[in-house]
Design a protein around this motif. Structure first.
Motif, PDB file in Angstrom:
ATOM      1  N   ALA A  36       1.135  -1.441  -0.055  1.00 41.39           N
ATOM      2  CA  ALA A  36       0.112  -0.009   0.319  1.00 41.39           C
ATOM      3  C   ALA A  36       0.805   1.029   0.048  1.00 41.39           C
ATOM      4  O   ALA A  36       1.960   1.111  -0.306  1.00 41.39           O
ATOM      5  N   ASP A  37       0.319   2.462   0.327  1.00 37.10           N
ATOM      6  CA  ASP A  37       1.049   4.040  -0.196  1.00 37.10           C
ATOM      7  C   ASP A  37       1.908   4.062   1.188  1.00 37.10           C
ATOM      8  O   ASP A  37       2.758   4.902   1.121  1.00 37.10           O
ATOM      9  N   ASP A  38       1.525   3.413   2.444  1.00 36.63           N
ATOM     10  CA  ASP A  38       1.995   3.698   3.469  1.00 36.63           C
ATOM     11  C   ASP A  38       3.400   2.574   3.469  1.00 36.63           C
ATOM     12  O   ASP A  38       4.498   2.945   4.868  1.00 36.63           O
ATOM     13  N   ASP A  70      -1.352  -4.043   1.871  1.00 36.28           N
ATOM     14  CA  ASP A  70      -2.425  -3.955   2.185  1.00 36.28           C
ATOM     15  C   ASP A  70      -3.572  -5.356   1.994  1.00 36.28           C
ATOM     16  O   ASP A  70      -3.070  -6.132   0.944  1.00 36.28           O
TER      17      ASP A  70
END
Length: 205
Positions: A168-170, A174
């Protein structure tokens, strides 16, 4: 209903446990024998132990004749293994590798699973796995002997492979993209596509 486990046969007790302890994550464990034969088998008595040190465990039971499964025999001799995570697209292949085969049989070949060279250990990993954890053996605890006897394998994680498509973007995996499956009782499995969140209580001041 109450059950005294001392009154139950091992096979019946296994059914009770696997139908109650649900869902269970699946460790698709790849190893290699000292003769260079790869082995791949799923285990649903599996989980992480802790992050300091990074450790996981799974529990291979003995064969019906009381002998250790190839996975355990290989790990004891080589001191390493890989835990590949099972996503829904790999369910059929994973299920094929659950069959008891001869030590000279390569489950990667029989189940048509592409193998990939690992980075930290000699055991191969599943090329199409969304994530794989390479481990060195910490210890094996023999909990039971004879048919179905439990063995607790504890491994220290040396490195992790993650498909960029599930990150994921973090910067972390995800769950919605990872799409792992879990084991239920009998022939049942569960998808991890239906999720909900619960906020943890605030810490006491």
């Amino acid at each position: 209903m109450q059950l005294d486990v001392n009154d139950l046969a091992v096979r019946d007790l296994y059914q009770w446990m696997t139908r109650l302890i649900t869902p269970r994550p699946i460790a698709w464990v790849s190893t290699v024998s000292i003769d260079g034969v790869a082995n791949l088998a799923p285990f649903s008595f599996f989980n992480g132990v802790g992050a300091n040190p990074p450790t996981l465990m799974f529990c291979p039971a003995n064969r019906r004749d009381g002998s250790p499964k190839d996975t355990l025999a290989n790990i004891r001799r080589t001191g390493h293994f890989v835990v590949n995570l099972v996503t829904e697209s790999l369910t059929a292949s994973m299920n094929q590798t659950a069959a008891e085969l001869d030590p000279d049989d390569d489950e990667f070949v029989i189940a048509d699973v592409e193998k990939m060279e690992s980075t930290w250990v000699a055991s191969p990993r599943v090329a199409d796995a969304a994530a794989a954890l390479e481990c060195e053996l910490h210890s094996v605890v023999t909990l039971g002997t004879g048919p179905g006897g439990a063995n607790l394998v504890i491994g220290r994680i040396l490195g992790i492979h993650v498909d960029d498509r599930v990150v994921a973007d973090d910067g972390f995996p995800d769950p919605a993209l990872l799409d792992t499956i879990g084991r239920m009782g009998g022939n049942g499995y569960v998808r991890t596509t239906d999720r909900f969140e619960v906020k943890r209580p605030a810490p006491k001041r």
